[in-house]
Design an enzyme around this catalytic site. Structure first.
Site, short mmCIF file in Angstrom:
data_model
loop_
_atom_site.label_atom_id
_atom_site.label_comp_id
_atom_site.label_asym_id
_atom_site.label_seq_id
_atom_site.Cartn_x
_atom_site.Cartn_y
_atom_site.Cartn_z
N GLY A 1 0.83 -1.14 0.03
CA GLY A 1 -0.03 0.10 -0.07
C GLY A 1 0.66 1.19 -0.06
O GLY A 1 0.34 2.37 0.09
N ALA A 2 2.15 0.92 -0.04
CA ALA A 2 3.06 2.32 -0.17
C ALA A 2 4.34 1.93 -0.63
O ALA A 2 4.75 0.82 -0.62
CB ALA A 2 3.38 2.81 1.32
N LEU B 1 21.25 -2.37 17.99
CA LEU B 1 22.00 -1.19 18.63
C LEU B 1 21.58 0.14 18.42
O LEU B 1 21.37 1.00 19.21
CB LEU B 1 23.35 -1.37 18.12
CG LEU B 1 24.23 -2.38 18.69
CD1 LEU B 1 25.72 -2.18 18.53
CD2 LEU B 1 24.09 -2.79 20.27
N GLY C 1 8.44 2.21 -1.53
CA GLY C 1 9.54 2.54 -0.69
C GLY C 1 10.09 1.24 0.07
O GLY C 1 11.12 1.36 0.70
N ALA D 1 22.86 -7.97 19.19
CA ALA D 1 23.61 -6.92 19.17
C ALA D 1 24.42 -6.54 17.75
O ALA D 1 25.26 -6.06 17.50
CB ALA D 1 24.78 -6.95 20.20
N GLY D 2 23.45 -6.59 16.91
CA GLY D 2 23.70 -6.37 15.37
C GLY D 2 23.26 -4.90 15.22
O GLY D 2 22.85 -4.12 16.11
N HIS E 1 41.23 21.77 7.35
CA HIS E 1 41.48 21.90 8.75
C HIS E 1 40.48 22.93 9.54
O HIS E 1 40.39 23.97 8.83
CB HIS E 1 42.92 22.08 8.95
CG HIS E 1 43.12 22.24 10.59
ND1 HIS E 1 43.17 21.13 11.36
CD2 HIS E 1 43.29 23.41 11.36
CE1 HIS E 1 43.65 21.51 12.62
NE2 HIS E 1 43.82 23.00 12.65
N CYS F 1 12.74 -0.29 3.58
CA CYS F 1 13.59 0.88 4.02
C CYS F 1 13.02 2.29 4.30
O CYS F 1 13.35 2.90 5.41
CB CYS F 1 14.40 1.11 2.77
SG CYS F 1 15.62 2.59 2.80
C1 LIG Z 1 14.97 -0.98 11.37
C2 LIG Z 1 15.94 -1.15 10.24
C3 LIG Z 1 16.75 -0.26 9.69
C4 LIG Z 1 17.49 -0.26 8.48
N1 LIG Z 1 18.46 0.60 8.15
C5 LIG Z 1 19.16 0.62 6.93
C6 LIG Z 1 20.25 1.77 6.94
O1 LIG Z 1 20.46 2.54 7.52
N2 LIG Z 1 20.78 1.46 5.70
C7 LIG Z 1 20.66 0.42 4.75
O2 LIG Z 1 21.24 0.30 3.80
N3 LIG Z 1 19.73 -0.44 5.07
C8 LIG Z 1 19.01 -0.40 6.20
N4 LIG Z 1 17.98 -1.38 6.34
C9 LIG Z 1 17.73 -2.45 5.51
C10 LIG Z 1 17.16 -2.12 4.31
O3 LIG Z 1 15.71 -1.47 4.90
C11 LIG Z 1 16.91 -3.22 3.41
O4 LIG Z 1 18.05 -3.73 2.81
C12 LIG Z 1 16.34 -2.56 2.04
O5 LIG Z 1 15.02 -2.31 2.21
C13 LIG Z 1 16.35 -4.06 0.94
O6 LIG Z 1 15.67 -3.32 -0.29
P1 LIG Z 1 14.80 -4.23 -1.12
O7 LIG Z 1 14.25 -3.40 -2.23
O8 LIG Z 1 15.67 -5.46 -1.54
O9 LIG Z 1 13.63 -5.00 -0.19
P2 LIG Z 1 12.49 -4.06 0.70
O10 LIG Z 1 12.96 -2.84 0.90
O11 LIG Z 1 12.28 -5.35 1.66
O12 LIG Z 1 11.10 -3.94 -0.36
C14 LIG Z 1 10.54 -5.03 -0.69
C15 LIG Z 1 9.02 -4.81 -1.00
O13 LIG Z 1 8.33 -5.79 -2.05
C16 LIG Z 1 7.09 -6.03 -1.40
N5 LIG Z 1 6.67 -7.31 -1.82
C17 LIG Z 1 6.95 -8.54 -1.22
N6 LIG Z 1 6.39 -9.37 -1.90
C18 LIG Z 1 5.61 -8.98 -2.86
C19 LIG Z 1 4.87 -9.47 -3.72
N7 LIG Z 1 4.64 -10.89 -3.73
N8 LIG Z 1 3.96 -8.73 -4.58
C20 LIG Z 1 3.94 -7.37 -4.33
N9 LIG Z 1 5.10 -6.88 -3.38
C21 LIG Z 1 5.90 -7.62 -2.65
C22 LIG Z 1 7.15 -5.78 0.23
O14 LIG Z 1 6.15 -5.02 0.39
C23 LIG Z 1 8.27 -4.60 0.17
O15 LIG Z 1 7.67 -3.14 0.08
C24 LIG Z 1 17.25 -1.41 7.64
C25 LIG Z 1 16.18 -2.31 7.86
C26 LIG Z 1 15.54 -2.26 8.86
C27 LIG Z 1 14.53 -3.23 9.38
#
Ligand SMILES: Cc1cc2nc3c(=O)[nH]c(=O)nc-3n(C[C@H](O)[C@H](O)[C@H](O)COP(=O)(O)OP(=O)(O)OC[C@H]3O[C@@H](n4cnc5c(N)ncnc54)[C@H](O)[C@@H]3O)c2cc1C
Length: 460
Positions: free
Chosen positions: A36-37, A181, A39, A176-177, A439, A42
């Site tokens: 529903g959104a 943290l 992004g 503690a990953g 500096h 992340c």
């Molecule tokens: C608390 C937290 C903090 C983080 N902080 C960082 C950070 O600071 N820096 C960093 O680099 N990374 C961070 N990450 C990791 C980062 O969020 C992920 O590595 C990144 O979002 C991966 O991107 P992606 O596009 O592979 O997948 P995702 O961002 O997981 O997106 C996948 C999307 O696919 C959709 N989807 C799944 N299955 C289907 C389907 N069958 N049909 C339609 N849609 C579907 C999901 O709804 C989702 O919106 C953090 C993660 C968390 C949980």
């Protein structure tokens, strides 16, 4: 029925960036997103909301510690609702921004959960869309431990921990990953007692051990309690809250920890269910990741995969790089990701940032290397801003090439970019050391660490 050059499944940083790049390359693109959104993890529940809360909580913590500057602030208080509202607005604005980019690039957004009934077909609801190529970018989700069910009320994943409406008295973080943290520090700054329980005898597994120790020391100074070498066995609900039983690893000894919330931050697993991959014969690794070749193609021609659902670091920028390289290859270009130079940043205070190999990995591989280090205590900018914890560490091969760089310190996440660029361009420690740095700046510590690797640091 519509036909596309490419259908991307998943609108996270991997999927939406791939869709935009593919459209720029002239492809007719659709992106399917079920949550529903746009992004992904992340923007909605990961990088962005966690950084918004880290910033708000840092400001609150800072206001309480200004007396060394001669500033006294009385009556500071927190409105958690307002803090969460700010976070939600940032998330909302950014996710809407991707919708705008989709329109600008002529990308069709298909809302709903997708499956792949056959190569070349994506089904959403009752509609089947045809595509020359399909890109799976379905990301990852939090895991738990056997027998421990996340309810997002008391037993939280990161998603629950960024949406609490009150400050817990005692938050226990399991793991503690990076995520444990960062979110542990958010709630510690806001006034919670935070205990981090970790199975290993160290924090931040995978990060250079020496830098991880500096981080642990600094975080302990800022109020986090660490219980290392302990495995969570069970979480029970009591009238007073939660009762956790932990095992001392390697010792026949159990301990009980009382808490009111527990955050399970033990890792994430790839999302592949419901896509129909078994029936298609798409090969998965033993840990459930989608196997891909050097062009991001799965074992089924015409079906590609990128980001968190394939092996590799689970990072937003890595997912983006995968996505861009994948669609550039599809367009006949030379898309490429150098996984040796993907940086990782932990946005705690102090920040922890790294790229390339750790000292442990170099030792294990038997590689000859030299180490250069520079402590922020000796950096005049760090002194002026009162951020003297931590150090820069560079590891260079016998030809001077930078093999790894690790930073614990304020602005480490920004400082690492110089070393990522140096590694990408195969610059040596001599070349970084010969570069003029402003500096007083934290970046001088990078130059000094490179000078130290050559045995000629000036300020150490
Ligand atoms: C608390 C937290 C903090 C983080 N902080 C960082 C950070 O600071 N820096 C960093 O680099 N990374 C961070 N990450 C990791 C980062 O969020 C992920 O590595 C990144 O979002 C991966 O991107 P992606 O596009 O592979 O997948 P995702 O961002 O997981 O997106 C996948 C999307 O696919 C959709 N989807 C799944 N299955 C289907 C389907 N069958 N049909 C339609 N849609 C579907 C999901 O709804 C989702 O919106 C953090 C993660 C968390 C949980």
């Amino acid at each position: 029925m519509s036909t596309y050059d490419l259908i991307v499944i998943g609108g996270g940083p991997g999927g939406y960036v791939a869709a935009i790049r593919a459209a720029q390359l002239g492809m007719n693109v659709a992106c399917v997103e079920g949550r529903g959104a746009l992004g992904g993890t992340c923007l909605n529940v990961g990088c962005i909301p966690s950084k918004a809360l880290l910033t708000s909580s840092a400001k609150y913590a800072e206001i309480s510690h200004l007396s060394s500057h001669g500033i006294e602030v009385e009556g500071a208080s927190i409105d958690i609702g307002a803090m969460m509202g700010r976070k939600d607005k940032i998330v909302g604005d950014l996710t809407k921004g991707i919708g705008f980019l989709f329109k600008k690039n002529g990308i069709d957004l298909i809302e709903g959960w997708a499956s792949i009934p056959a190569a070349g077909q994506v089904q959403v609801g009752d509609t089947i869309h045809e595509a020359k190529n399909i890109l799976i970018a379905t990301g990852s989700e939090p895991t738990s431990l056997p027998g421990i069910e996340i309810d997002e009320q008391d037993i939280l994943s990161s998603t629950g921990a960024i949406a609490l409406d009150t400050v817990p008295d005692h938050l226990v973080v399991i793991g503690a990953g990076v995520i444990g943290l960062e979110l542990g520090q958010v709630w510690a700054r806001l006034g919670a007692k935070v205990t981090v329980v970790e199975y290993l005898d160290r924090v931040l597994p995978g990060i250079d051990g020496e830098i991880a120790k500096l981080a642990q020391r600094a975080l302990s100074k800022r109020g986090l309690k660490f219980q290392l070498g302990r495995a969570l066995k069970s979480v029970g609900k009591t009238d007073a809250g939660l009762s956790l039983i932990v095992d001392r690893v390697g010792k026949d000894k159990e301990e009980v920890i009382e808490a009111d919330k527990v955050l399970i931050a033990v890792g994430r697993r790839p999302v592949t269910r419901g896509l129909g991959l078994d029936a298609l014969g798409v090969a998965l690794s033993a840990r459930g990741f989608i196997e891909v070749d050097g062009t991001f193609q799965t074992s089924v021609p015409g079906i590609y995969a990128i980001g968190d659902c394939v092996p590799g670091p689970m990072l937003a920028h890595k997912a983006e790089e995968d996505g861009v390289a994948c669609v550039e290859i599809l367009a006949g270009q030379a898309g490429h990701v150098d996984y040796n130079t993907v940086p990782g940043v932990v946005y705690t205070d102090p920040e922890v940032a790294s790229v390339g190999l750790t000292e442990e990995a170099l030792k294990e591989a038997g590689t000859e290397y030299s180490v250069g280090k520079f402590a922020f205590m000796a950096n005049s900018r760090a002194r002026s801003i009162g951020e003297t914890d931590g150090a820069v560490k560079v590891l260079a091969g016998d030809d001077g090439q930078i093999l790894g760089a690790h930073i614990c310190g304020a602005h480490g996440g920004d400082l690492i970019a110089e070393l990522v660029l140096a590694m990408t361009k195969c610059a040596t420690v001599s070349e970084v050391a010969a570069t003029c740095h402003a500096h007083p700046a934290m970046g001088e510590a990078v130059k000094e660490a490179c000078l130290d690797a050559l045995g000629r640091a000036i300020h150490a």
